[in-house]
Design an enzyme around this catalytic site. Structure first.
Site, PDB file in Angstrom:
ATOM      1  N   ARG A  44       0.804  -1.115  -0.069  1.00 33.88           N
ATOM      2  CA  ARG A  44       0.025   0.060  -0.109  1.00 33.88           C
ATOM      3  C   ARG A  44       0.789   1.165   0.210  1.00 33.88           C
ATOM      4  O   ARG A  44       2.068   1.227   0.210  1.00 33.88           O
ATOM      5  CB  ARG A  44      -1.050  -0.098   1.098  1.00 33.88           C
ATOM      6  CG  ARG A  44      -0.189  -0.511   2.506  1.00 33.88           C
ATOM      7  CD  ARG A  44      -0.553   0.125   3.766  1.00 33.88           C
ATOM      8  NE  ARG A  44      -0.579   1.611   3.426  1.00 33.88           N
ATOM      9  CZ  ARG A  44       0.720   2.202   3.962  1.00 33.88           C
ATOM     10  NH1 ARG A  44       1.780   1.626   4.173  1.00 33.88           N
ATOM     11  NH2 ARG A  44       0.897   3.667   3.796  1.00 33.88           N
ATOM     12  N   GLY A  45       0.326   2.400  -0.058  1.00 35.12           N
ATOM     13  CA  GLY A  45       1.007   3.656  -0.502  1.00 35.12           C
ATOM     14  C   GLY A  45       1.005   3.881  -1.783  1.00 35.12           C
ATOM     15  O   GLY A  45       1.486   2.962  -2.575  1.00 35.12           O
ATOM     16  N   ALA A  46       0.602   5.262  -2.289  1.00 34.44           N
ATOM     17  CA  ALA A  46       0.531   5.391  -3.739  1.00 34.44           C
ATOM     18  C   ALA A  46       1.791   4.976  -4.437  1.00 34.44           C
ATOM     19  O   ALA A  46       1.635   4.080  -5.323  1.00 34.44           O
ATOM     20  CB  ALA A  46       0.295   6.852  -3.964  1.00 34.44           C
ATOM     21  N   ARG A  87      -7.367  -0.080  -6.844  1.00 36.69           N
ATOM     22  CA  ARG A  87      -7.904   0.955  -5.976  1.00 36.69           C
ATOM     23  C   ARG A  87      -7.699   2.314  -6.837  1.00 36.69           C
ATOM     24  O   ARG A  87      -7.054   2.260  -7.724  1.00 36.69           O
ATOM     25  CB  ARG A  87      -6.599   0.996  -4.795  1.00 36.69           C
ATOM     26  CG  ARG A  87      -6.497  -0.105  -3.852  1.00 36.69           C
ATOM     27  CD  ARG A  87      -5.524   0.132  -2.864  1.00 36.69           C
ATOM     28  NE  ARG A  87      -6.378   0.990  -1.816  1.00 36.69           N
ATOM     29  CZ  ARG A  87      -5.409   1.518  -0.730  1.00 36.69           C
ATOM     30  NH1 ARG A  87      -4.143   1.373  -0.762  1.00 36.69           N
ATOM     31  NH2 ARG A  87      -6.129   2.562  -0.145  1.00 36.69           N
ATOM     32  N   GLN A 192      -2.637   2.603   9.839  1.00 39.01           N
ATOM     33  CA  GLN A 192      -1.218   2.471   9.085  1.00 39.01           C
ATOM     34  C   GLN A 192      -0.200   3.057   9.918  1.00 39.01           C
ATOM     35  O   GLN A 192       1.038   2.902   9.850  1.00 39.01           O
ATOM     36  CB  GLN A 192      -1.091   3.083   7.645  1.00 39.01           C
ATOM     37  CG  GLN A 192      -1.769   2.512   6.685  1.00 39.01           C
ATOM     38  CD  GLN A 192      -3.528   2.658   6.580  1.00 39.01           C
ATOM     39  OE1 GLN A 192      -4.210   2.919   7.635  1.00 39.01           O
ATOM     40  NE2 GLN A 192      -3.856   2.633   5.486  1.00 39.01           N
ATOM     41  N   ASP A 233      -1.916  11.153  -2.442  1.00 36.24           N
ATOM     42  CA  ASP A 233      -2.317   9.859  -3.315  1.00 36.24           C
ATOM     43  C   ASP A 233      -2.459  10.250  -4.843  1.00 36.24           C
ATOM     44  O   ASP A 233      -2.483   9.619  -5.770  1.00 36.24           O
ATOM     45  CB  ASP A 233      -3.526   9.112  -2.738  1.00 36.24           C
ATOM     46  CG  ASP A 233      -3.182   8.193  -1.568  1.00 36.24           C
ATOM     47  OD1 ASP A 233      -2.943   8.755  -0.635  1.00 36.24           O
ATOM     48  OD2 ASP A 233      -2.764   6.965  -1.945  1.00 36.24           O
ATOM     49  N   ASN A 243      -5.436  12.702   0.072  1.00 40.29           N
ATOM     50  CA  ASN A 243      -4.499  11.766   0.707  1.00 40.29           C
ATOM     51  C   ASN A 243      -5.367  11.014   1.964  1.00 40.29           C
ATOM     52  O   ASN A 243      -6.451  11.087   2.095  1.00 40.29           O
ATOM     53  CB  ASN A 243      -3.443  12.729   1.641  1.00 40.29           C
ATOM     54  CG  ASN A 243      -2.455  11.774   2.215  1.00 40.29           C
ATOM     55  OD1 ASN A 243      -1.746  10.880   1.857  1.00 40.29           O
ATOM     56  ND2 ASN A 243      -2.041  12.002   3.374  1.00 40.29           N
ATOM     57  N   LYS A 244      -4.874  10.115   2.797  1.00 39.16           N
ATOM     58  CA  LYS A 244      -5.507   9.637   3.643  1.00 39.16           C
ATOM     59  C   LYS A 244      -6.624  10.169   4.541  1.00 39.16           C
ATOM     60  O   LYS A 244      -6.385  11.202   4.814  1.00 39.16           O
ATOM     61  CB  LYS A 244      -4.483   8.962   4.856  1.00 39.16           C
ATOM     62  CG  LYS A 244      -4.830   7.941   5.993  1.00 39.16           C
ATOM     63  CD  LYS A 244      -6.044   6.896   5.291  1.00 39.16           C
ATOM     64  CE  LYS A 244      -5.433   5.958   4.208  1.00 39.16           C
ATOM     65  NZ  LYS A 244      -6.308   5.236   3.720  1.00 39.16           N
TER      66      LYS A 244
HETATM   67  O1  MRU Z   1      -4.691   3.493   2.048  1.00 42.30           O
HETATM   68  P1  MRU Z   1      -3.162   3.540   1.833  1.00 42.30           P
HETATM   69  O2  MRU Z   1      -2.617   3.011   3.171  1.00 42.30           O
HETATM   70  O3  MRU Z   1      -2.524   3.013   0.662  1.00 42.30           O
HETATM   71  O4  MRU Z   1      -2.909   5.131   2.026  1.00 42.30           O
HETATM   72  C1  MRU Z   1      -1.586   5.690   1.925  1.00 42.30           C
HETATM   73  C2  MRU Z   1      -1.513   7.080   2.201  1.00 42.30           C
HETATM   74  O5  MRU Z   1      -2.572   7.693   2.137  1.00 42.30           O
HETATM   75  C3  MRU Z   1      -0.260   7.686   2.042  1.00 42.30           C
HETATM   76  O6  MRU Z   1      -0.529   8.887   2.727  1.00 42.30           O
HETATM   77  C4  MRU Z   1      -0.140   8.108   0.540  1.00 42.30           C
HETATM   78  O7  MRU Z   1      -0.205   7.076  -0.261  1.00 42.30           O
HETATM   79  C5  MRU Z   1       1.091   8.795   0.418  1.00 42.30           C
HETATM   80  S1  MRU Z   1       2.416   7.869   0.870  1.00 42.30           S
HETATM   81  C6  MRU Z   1       3.687   7.513  -0.223  1.00 42.30           C
END
Ligand code: MRU
Length: 340
Positions: A44-46, A87, A192, A233, A243-244
């Site tokens: 996970r993470g963009a 996603r 996370q 993201d 973002n999250k």
């Molecule tokens: O749902 P996730 O855990 O994939 O969400 C991740 C985030 O929101 C991060 O802040 C985002 O991807 C940037 S991180 C490199």
């Protein structure tokens, strides 16, 4: 610690859903397994989603049996559509899928295309690693010795398959010898921050305090936070940033209390095709992720829950966007076009 590694005919990932209790590595050889790993947040993470998606397409391509280039390309479409539908929010995934498809289209015969796709996926990971290292170095200039920094979600090596975005900036500043304190939000519903950011900060030996998401206002209002820094993201052409979930709340708090709110992201997160954040697709995840914590129910049976995985922070709340090509500030509409 490697979030994702290409092993020639399979991909090794650290299963992030098992952290911090267990460090379990999975070796995946089918593109469908990569797709599930992305959907289930094992990876996970963009930026990391983009890298995993590229390797997924490479794995799918290697297994395609086709009598003609045309048939191969048709089957590759199915593979890439499966990967692209995992996603919806992280721009990096679609950036990676587009790059992979462009390489395939340019190839002449099936064997050559397969080799080129593997090479491109490896390049995508190298490019993301390079970009996140560079942006972390640039961003560290904004962090002063003695700063107390609030960050949200997880944006380190595991989220990026590279150095990190927001957490990369923090780690870089720390490595430059600046004394720091990090406040890491737990990041409900999937934790996370508590599970992964705390794990990464502990490994890096950086002092941190874990807080629940709802404690942010308490600490910011008491003057205990010098800046907020988060990842992204997807960033629209005007600087609006998805973002999250919970990021928007932090940005409004930062503005109210006069502290900088920074977004750190590679340019692969920027989507110039979207004029504003209103157009960013927001992933809605299952209710169970809210009604349960790690499989244990915390709400009466039958409770209806909402679960948008991301929110959009309007650009007016963002002090600066840190990318590998430079740090940009208002007017974002002009700055963003110049760095992508
Ligand atoms: O749902 P996730 O855990 O994939 O969400 C991740 C985030 O929101 C991060 O802040 C985002 O991807 C940037 S991180 C490199």
């Amino acid at each position: 610690m490697k979030a994702i590694e290409w092993l020639g005919n399979r991909v090794k990932i650290l299963d992030q859903t098992r952290l911090p209790q267990e460090e379990v590595y999975l070796e995946l050889s089918r593109y469908q397994d990569i797709a599930s790993a992305i959907t289930e947040l094992k990876i996970r993470g963009a930026p990391a989603i983009g890298v995993a998606g590229a390797y997924g397409i490479a794995l799918g391509a290697l297994k395609i049996k086709a009598k003609s280039r045309e048939e191969f390309m048709e089957k590759l479409q199915t593979v890439s559509q499966t990967i692209a539908s995992t996603r919806p929010t992280a721009r990096n995934l679609f950036h990676a899928v587009d790059r992979m498809l462009r390489v395939a289209e340019a190839g002449e015969d099936i064997d050559q295309i397969k080799k080129a796709l593997v090479a491109e996926a490896i390049n995508i990971q190298a490019n993301e690693a390079e970009a996140t290292t560079k942006l972390s170095q640039l961003g560290a200039e904004l962090i002063e010795d003695g700063f107390s920094i609030l960050t949200h979600c997880n944006t380190g090596a595991l989220a990026t398959a590279g150095y990190g975005t927001a957490l990369g900036v923090i780690i870089q500043a720390w490595e430059q010898g600046k004394k720091l304190r990090v406040l890491a939000t737990e990041t409900r519903p999937l934790l996370q921050g508590a599970r992964i950011t705390a794990w990464e900060l502990k490994k890096a030996d950086i002092p941190f305090t874990l807080i629940t998401d709802s404690m942010a206002g308490y600490f910011i209002s008491r003057g205990e936070v010098n800046c907020v820094i988060v990842g992204a993201d997807r960033i629209a052409a005007n600087g609006d940033t998805a973002n999250k979930i919970g990021t928007y709340t932090l940005a409004v708090l930062a503005k109210e209390h006069g502290i900088p709110f920074y977004v750190a992201a590679p340019t692969t997160t920027i989507d110039l095709s979207l004029a504003s954040g209103d157009e960013i697709p927001i992933e809605q995840r299952s209710q169970e992720e809210v009604t349960h914590i790690q499989g244990v129910s915390i709400a009466p049976e039958g409770t209806q829950a909402a679960n948008p995985a991301f929110d959009v922070t309007p650009h007016k709340y963002i002090t600066a966007i840190i990318t590998e090509n430079g740090i940009i500030r208002e007017p974002y509409g002009e700055g963003i076009g110049g760095i992508v």
